[in-house]
Write a protein that holds these residues in place. Structure first.
Motif, mmCIF file in Angstrom:
data_model
loop_
_atom_site.group_PDB
_atom_site.id
_atom_site.type_symbol
_atom_site.label_atom_id
_atom_site.label_comp_id
_atom_site.label_asym_id
_atom_site.label_seq_id
_atom_site.Cartn_x
_atom_site.Cartn_y
_atom_site.Cartn_z
ATOM 1 N N ARG A 164 -5.226 -6.913 17.701
ATOM 2 C CA ARG A 164 -5.092 -6.624 19.125
ATOM 3 C C ARG A 164 -3.823 -5.823 19.383
ATOM 4 O O ARG A 164 -2.762 -6.144 18.855
ATOM 5 N N LYS A 165 -3.915 -4.810 20.222
ATOM 6 C CA LYS A 165 -2.777 -3.942 20.488
ATOM 7 C C LYS A 165 -1.912 -4.452 21.626
ATOM 8 O O LYS A 165 -0.834 -3.924 21.864
ATOM 9 N N PHE A 166 -2.390 -5.480 22.361
ATOM 10 C CA PHE A 166 -1.637 -6.014 23.491
ATOM 11 C C PHE A 166 -0.920 -7.298 23.087
ATOM 12 O O PHE A 166 -1.409 -8.065 22.255
ATOM 13 N N ALA A 167 0.230 -7.545 23.691
ATOM 14 C CA ALA A 167 0.903 -8.831 23.516
ATOM 15 C C ALA A 167 0.128 -9.905 24.273
ATOM 16 O O ALA A 167 -0.737 -9.608 25.101
ATOM 17 N N ASN A 168 0.440 -11.157 23.987
ATOM 18 C CA ASN A 168 -0.214 -12.279 24.660
ATOM 19 C C ASN A 168 0.416 -12.463 26.045
ATOM 20 O O ASN A 168 1.582 -12.858 26.146
ATOM 21 N N PRO A 169 -0.320 -12.213 27.129
ATOM 22 C CA PRO A 169 0.268 -12.330 28.471
ATOM 23 C C PRO A 169 0.326 -13.761 28.984
ATOM 24 O O PRO A 169 0.960 -14.021 30.009
ATOM 25 N N ALA A 170 -0.332 -14.709 28.291
ATOM 26 C CA ALA A 170 -0.430 -16.067 28.818
ATOM 27 C C ALA A 170 0.927 -16.762 28.981
ATOM 28 O O ALA A 170 1.156 -17.406 30.013
ATOM 29 N N PRO A 171 1.849 -16.701 27.995
ATOM 30 C CA PRO A 171 3.135 -17.393 28.194
ATOM 31 C C PRO A 171 3.891 -16.924 29.425
ATOM 32 O O PRO A 171 4.536 -17.734 30.103
ATOM 33 N N LEU A 172 3.813 -15.624 29.735
ATOM 34 C CA LEU A 172 4.484 -15.115 30.938
ATOM 35 C C LEU A 172 3.884 -15.740 32.188
ATOM 36 O O LEU A 172 4.604 -16.217 33.077
ATOM 37 N N PHE A 215 -6.880 -22.833 22.334
ATOM 38 C CA PHE A 215 -5.422 -22.816 22.233
ATOM 39 C C PHE A 215 -4.802 -22.577 23.603
ATOM 40 O O PHE A 215 -5.087 -21.576 24.245
ATOM 41 N N GLY A 216 -3.979 -23.533 24.076
ATOM 42 C CA GLY A 216 -3.378 -23.403 25.388
ATOM 43 C C GLY A 216 -2.434 -22.229 25.508
ATOM 44 O O GLY A 216 -2.282 -21.642 26.573
ATOM 45 N N GLY A 217 -1.748 -21.887 24.414
ATOM 46 C CA GLY A 217 -0.791 -20.783 24.458
ATOM 47 C C GLY A 217 -1.434 -19.432 24.655
ATOM 48 O O GLY A 217 -0.769 -18.466 25.020
ATOM 49 N N GLU A 218 -2.738 -19.327 24.399
ATOM 50 C CA GLU A 218 -3.481 -18.102 24.704
ATOM 51 C C GLU A 218 -4.211 -18.241 26.033
ATOM 52 O O GLU A 218 -4.940 -17.343 26.432
ATOM 53 N N PHE A 219 -4.051 -19.398 26.703
ATOM 54 C CA PHE A 219 -4.746 -19.702 27.957
ATOM 55 C C PHE A 219 -6.243 -19.540 27.782
ATOM 56 O O PHE A 219 -6.937 -19.047 28.657
ATOM 57 N N GLN A 220 -6.726 -19.965 26.629
ATOM 58 C CA GLN A 220 -8.127 -19.829 26.291
ATOM 59 C C GLN A 220 -8.681 -21.182 25.865
ATOM 60 O O GLN A 220 -8.306 -21.702 24.817
ATOM 61 N N ALA A 256 3.043 -26.886 31.545
ATOM 62 C CA ALA A 256 2.845 -25.432 31.531
ATOM 63 C C ALA A 256 3.907 -24.768 30.666
ATOM 64 O O ALA A 256 3.606 -23.848 29.886
ATOM 65 N N TRP A 257 5.151 -25.207 30.779
ATOM 66 C CA TRP A 257 6.204 -24.676 29.904
ATOM 67 C C TRP A 257 5.903 -24.988 28.436
ATOM 68 O O TRP A 257 6.137 -24.169 27.555
ATOM 69 N N TYR A 258 5.371 -26.172 28.175
ATOM 70 C CA TYR A 258 5.022 -26.572 26.810
ATOM 71 C C TYR A 258 3.958 -25.629 26.236
ATOM 72 O O TYR A 258 4.080 -25.145 25.104
ATOM 73 N N ASN A 259 2.910 -25.360 27.020
ATOM 74 C CA ASN A 259 1.876 -24.438 26.568
ATOM 75 C C ASN A 259 2.411 -23.023 26.414
ATOM 76 O O ASN A 259 1.996 -22.293 25.511
ATOM 77 N N ALA A 260 3.344 -22.629 27.288
ATOM 78 C CA ALA A 260 3.953 -21.312 27.163
ATOM 79 C C ALA A 260 4.733 -21.203 25.864
ATOM 80 O O ALA A 260 4.651 -20.196 25.142
ATOM 81 N N ALA A 299 -7.396 -7.502 30.645
ATOM 82 C CA ALA A 299 -7.392 -6.395 29.691
ATOM 83 C C ALA A 299 -7.645 -6.858 28.265
ATOM 84 O O ALA A 299 -8.264 -6.138 27.477
ATOM 85 N N VAL A 300 -7.177 -8.062 27.906
ATOM 86 C CA VAL A 300 -7.381 -8.555 26.547
ATOM 87 C C VAL A 300 -8.700 -9.305 26.399
ATOM 88 O O VAL A 300 -9.015 -9.823 25.333
ATOM 89 N N GLY A 301 -9.485 -9.377 27.462
ATOM 90 C CA GLY A 301 -10.813 -9.956 27.382
ATOM 91 C C GLY A 301 -10.900 -11.448 27.572
ATOM 92 O O GLY A 301 -11.893 -12.070 27.205
ATOM 93 N N ASN A 302 -9.887 -12.062 28.182
ATOM 94 C CA ASN A 302 -9.882 -13.516 28.396
ATOM 95 C C ASN A 302 -10.274 -13.808 29.846
ATOM 96 O O ASN A 302 -9.436 -13.764 30.746
ATOM 97 N N THR A 303 -11.534 -14.106 30.064
ATOM 98 C CA THR A 303 -12.029 -14.336 31.424
ATOM 99 C C THR A 303 -11.382 -15.555 32.070
ATOM 100 O O THR A 303 -10.994 -15.520 33.247
ATOM 101 N N PHE A 304 -11.268 -16.650 31.319
ATOM 102 C CA PHE A 304 -10.671 -17.864 31.866
ATOM 103 C C PHE A 304 -9.222 -17.603 32.274
ATOM 104 O O PHE A 304 -8.800 -17.953 33.385
ATOM 105 N N GLY A 305 -8.437 -17.022 31.374
ATOM 106 C CA GLY A 305 -7.030 -16.752 31.680
ATOM 107 C C GLY A 305 -6.873 -15.817 32.856
ATOM 108 O O GLY A 305 -5.990 -16.005 33.704
#
Length: 299
Positions: free
Chosen positions: A70-78, A55-60, A252-256, A127-133
């Motif tokens: 998960r206790k953290f928000a998704n940082p990928a859109p930012l 999923f591109g919106g998770e940058f994963q 990039a905006w689309y994936n965000a 912090a959320v465990g996404n190595t690629f992102g």
């Protein structure tokens, strides 16, 4: 026929299992939000698997675990939005929009938004465990900070020193071209990791990689020593690189947006088009019954 009290007790038990109204163990739903015609990006674990599609919106780009607990928000859109705006501004300059030729206006966004904010988003991906992102967003945050340092007039004297050493801007053009080629190689490595994900995610890195390649060639093909003081980047390649940069910014905006939009805040959700050879694509093909078509062909 169950009484109202029995039904309420059943619903309460289901909600106790999952406050979102979904029993992930059995795939039983007490309350499902209306998804407006289907949502290929829904982050819902139906019990079929504890892993979700790329999923591109998770940058994963690979399968990732459910984000329900998960206790953290998704940082990928930012991070994606920070990258998109800064790339958009610089690409407009490369296209010569409204006669703008100097890159000075991009220095502020490159330091503050594309640089600092994207770097912070990359650290939260860690912090959320996404190595690629974490690798991608942190690296491109560093790219924008580094580019801003190079382009800051009078601040670090990089352009001035290179120009003084060679007597023309030729040394700077060659150096900057090699710098961009290095980012082309890095982006190509990330591109390889997206070929099993989604079309939207793949196109983001493909257009960005083409932008780096064309801009790098544009600065390296500058007329050489024969041009002397008249050395200049190859205009056609710079414009083409700017065009690919604009495409990368909008993708990039689309994936965000795909990472932000969900039934709680949007009337529609963003399709990302899974590749047919991806995990999700194979799963969708296996659900299609082609027996009737095969029978017609055999007649």
């Amino acid at each position: 026929m169950a009484t109202a009290q029995e039904q309420n007790a059943t619903n309460a038990a289901m909600m106790e299992k999952d406050p979102h109204g979904i029993d992930h163990a059995n795939g039983v739903s007490a309350r499902r939000p209306y998804d407006y015609g289907g949502n290929p990006l829904a982050h819902i674990n139906t019990g079929e698997s504890v892993r979700l599609p790329a999923f591109g919106g998770e940058f994963q780009p690979g399968l990732y675990r459910s984000t329900e607990q998960r206790k953290f928000a998704n940082p990928a859109p930012l991070g994606l939005a920070a990258f998109a705006l800064t790339t958009f501004v610089l690409s407009l300059i490369n296209l010569g929009t409204r006669g703008i030729s100097g890159p000075s206006i991009v220095i502020g966004p490159a330091f503050g938004y594309g640089g600092l904010v994207q770097l912070l988003a990359g650290m939260w991906e860690m912090a959320v465990g996404n190595t690629f992102g974490a690798t991608a967003l942190s690296s491109y945050g560093g790219f924008w900070i580094g580019t801003a340092i190079i382009l800051t007039p009078g601040g670090f004297n990089i352009i001035e020193d290179l120009t003084a050493d060679s007597g023309s801007e030729l040394a700077f053009f060659n150096s900057f071209g090699l710098y961009l080629m290095g980012w082309f190689i890095f982006t190509f490595l990330l591109l390889i990791c997206t070929v099993r994900s989604t079309v939207a995610f793949f196109l983001l890195f493909f257009t960005l990689d083409m932008a780096f390649l064309l801009l790098g060639i544009g600065y390296l093909v500058n007329g050489g020593e024969a041009a002397g003081a008249n050395a200049a980047p190859q205009e056609g390649c710079i414009i083409a690189g700017g065009a690919f940069g604009i495409l990368a910014a909008f993708i990039a905006w689309y994936n965000a947006l795909a990472g932000i939009a969900d039934p709680s805040n949007s009337f529609f959700l963003i399709p990302v088009a899974h590749f047919p050879w991806s995990e999700k694509g194979r799963e969708q093909r296996n659900k299609v019954n082609n027996d009737a078509a095969r029978a017609e062909q055999s007649v």
